[in-house]
Scaffold this active site. Sequence first.
Site, mmCIF file in Angstrom:
data_model
loop_
_atom_site.group_PDB
_atom_site.id
_atom_site.type_symbol
_atom_site.label_atom_id
_atom_site.label_comp_id
_atom_site.label_asym_id
_atom_site.label_seq_id
_atom_site.Cartn_x
_atom_site.Cartn_y
_atom_site.Cartn_z
ATOM 1 N NE ARG A 35 -3.531 2.504 2.649
ATOM 2 C CZ ARG A 35 -3.277 3.481 3.586
ATOM 3 N NH1 ARG A 35 -2.605 3.108 4.778
ATOM 4 N NH2 ARG A 35 -3.998 4.559 3.503
ATOM 5 C CG ASN B 3 -5.323 3.337 8.444
ATOM 6 O OD1 ASN B 3 -5.476 2.591 7.751
ATOM 7 N ND2 ASN B 3 -4.736 4.453 8.084
ATOM 8 C CE1 TYR C 87 -0.506 2.821 13.606
ATOM 9 C CE2 TYR C 87 -2.395 3.730 12.770
ATOM 10 C CZ TYR C 87 -1.233 3.225 12.445
ATOM 11 O OH TYR C 87 -0.496 3.363 11.361
ATOM 12 C CD GLU D 296 -1.882 3.993 7.814
ATOM 13 O OE1 GLU D 296 -1.645 4.460 9.308
ATOM 14 O OE2 GLU D 296 -2.119 4.771 7.252
ATOM 15 C CG HIS E 268 -1.252 8.987 3.370
ATOM 16 N ND1 HIS E 268 -1.510 7.845 3.712
ATOM 17 C CD2 HIS E 268 -1.073 9.529 4.478
ATOM 18 C CE1 HIS E 268 -1.218 7.451 5.099
ATOM 19 N NE2 HIS E 268 -0.679 8.565 5.603
ATOM 20 C CD GLU F 278 -5.111 7.808 9.728
ATOM 21 O OE1 GLU F 278 -4.872 8.571 10.204
ATOM 22 O OE2 GLU F 278 -5.100 6.620 10.050
HETATM 23 C C1 GBH Z 1 -1.900 7.079 10.458
HETATM 24 O O1 GBH Z 1 -2.562 8.229 11.411
HETATM 25 C C2 GBH Z 1 -1.272 7.902 9.238
HETATM 26 O O2 GBH Z 1 -2.166 7.216 8.380
HETATM 27 C C3 GBH Z 1 0.172 7.567 9.081
HETATM 28 O O3 GBH Z 1 0.485 8.257 7.957
HETATM 29 C C4 GBH Z 1 1.080 7.519 10.165
HETATM 30 O O4 GBH Z 1 2.091 7.787 10.256
HETATM 31 C C5 GBH Z 1 0.385 6.585 11.158
HETATM 32 O O5 GBH Z 1 -0.730 6.415 11.389
HETATM 33 C C6 GBH Z 1 1.155 6.610 12.522
HETATM 34 O O6 GBH Z 1 0.978 7.997 13.205
HETATM 35 O O7 GBH Z 1 -8.558 10.452 19.961
HETATM 36 O O8 GBH Z 1 -7.929 12.638 19.391
HETATM 37 O O9 GBH Z 1 -6.501 11.256 20.504
HETATM 38 C C7 GBH Z 1 -2.588 7.780 12.582
HETATM 39 C C8 GBH Z 1 -3.238 9.249 13.492
HETATM 40 C C9 GBH Z 1 -3.243 8.491 15.753
HETATM 41 C C10 GBH Z 1 -5.097 10.048 14.528
HETATM 42 C C11 GBH Z 1 -4.069 8.500 16.753
HETATM 43 C C12 GBH Z 1 -5.856 10.013 15.968
HETATM 44 C C13 GBH Z 1 -5.640 9.679 18.149
HETATM 45 C C14 GBH Z 1 -6.776 10.774 18.193
HETATM 46 N N1 GBH Z 1 -4.250 8.932 14.535
HETATM 47 N N2 GBH Z 1 -4.778 9.824 16.888
HETATM 48 S S1 GBH Z 1 -7.500 11.280 19.557
#
Ligand code: GBH
Length: 464
Positions: free
Chosen positions: A75, A291, A293, A368, A119, A164
């Site tokens: 990707r 995505n 995390y 992701e 992106h 996103e």
């Molecule tokens: C992704 O963004 C991106 O697509 C990528 O480019 C980036 O490198 C990767 O992740 C790592 O960061 O609930 O207000 O605390 C992830 C971005 C991270 C956005 C967590 C929301 C928490 C929001 N996200 N974040 S909050």
Amino acid sequence: MSVFPDNFVWGTATAAYQVEGAWNEDGRGPSIWDTFSHTPGLVAGGDTGDVACDHYHRLEEDLDLLAALRVGAYRFSISWPRVQPGGTGPVNAAGLDFYQRLVDGLLSRGIAPVATLYHWDLPQELEDAGGWPHRDTAERFGEYARLMGEALGDRVHTWITLNEPWCSAYLGYASGVHAPARTEPAAALAAVHHLNLGHGLAVQALRSTAAKDAQMSVTLNLHHVRGVSEADADAVRRADALANRAFLGPMLEGAYPADLLADTAGVTDWSFVRDGDEATACQPLDVLGVNYYNPTLVRHWDGSGPKETADGHQDGAASPWIACESVEFVRQPGPYTEMGWNIDETGLTDLLLRLHRDYPDLPTMITENGAAFPDPVSPDGRVRDQDRVDYLHRHLTAVSEAIAQGADVRGYFVWSLMDNFEWAHGYAKRFGIVRVDRETMERTWKDSAHWYRDVVTSGKLPVG
Ligand code: GBH
């Protein structure tokens, strides 16, 4: 026991501005991220994407790296200002040539290209004309999608319109921690709409130019929102409306949720939504990109006492959480990654099952998932990133759990193939399964890369 279907797609992911470099070569125009990173004080350490991982000049080496990892798919994102420097007009052939070589190089190695059109690197000229809060940007995005469908549609079989849009709208135009660094809540909601509209126009353009069997998708960073207790149901609902249903509603159901419109009535009257826009945004999709995390934990806030703002978001004008004054974002129990994000894979299972329940006919793919860790290099040159291996193992187990419970999950892409430009955090945060030396640009497999190759080759997780 983890079980993945035989045709499960295993991949890795990157994004153009985070890896390519060559920011002003071969006719590439400036993007909002060039402007942002060249503005002193906005990116940690003064880092920029000018060189990034020099992927633009190391394409063959990186293609060989992907082949050695044995991934079935890669990707990547196309830099809009590289192929259409000002965001309008004809294709810049020299810039397009890079993606032709990338796609052909993947195919010749038996790797499926998964192309993301956007992106976050909006051509600066389009921002100067108003950016995503401005309707024309959606129209321009549709035209750009058509050009890419015409140029690459015979070879790219999976298309992702946006990555996103939550980040593009709320971090770009409300909290201002991403480009273009604006802090205008009403404009951010207009950006939400024009991203949704642009997505629909792009899918239409791709359907008419790309291969008949091409898969259409969009990648959302859906938030799995939980309340501290039953009393926090309204906080959960508000956060879910703003973060998730603001996109799922128009894109998958053809309408903005009524509660979102009501919650945000004091910020905007949504008069930028024209008749037919929601229908345009709602194009049939083949697969939804997710995505993930970490989950999100909220509590109702009654206005008294100090308010927690997990992840450092300040309340008020500089928060991405528009019209969420009554929502407190609660710090979650550890362990944490280097980003300060908590590790909790149960949110991924729950999120996939929710999507399966709400949209039973729409398969998903994890576009992701990954983690930043300090990654010290051992004296022998190895990076023993057992913490990343554990993170990936836990989250893949969570995916297999969702599949076992009925979710139709088609693939998984590790973020990221290699250490890269982590937006406002610069190069200090390393997400790669492959290490990139900032001096020499040398690529070195971390332990997690070896581990992932074994998972990809066997199609299952090691026991234990
Ligand atoms: C992704 O963004 C991106 O697509 C990528 O480019 C980036 O490198 C990767 O992740 C790592 O960061 O609930 O207000 O605390 C992830 C971005 C991270 C956005 C967590 C929301 C928490 C929001 N996200 N974040 S909050």
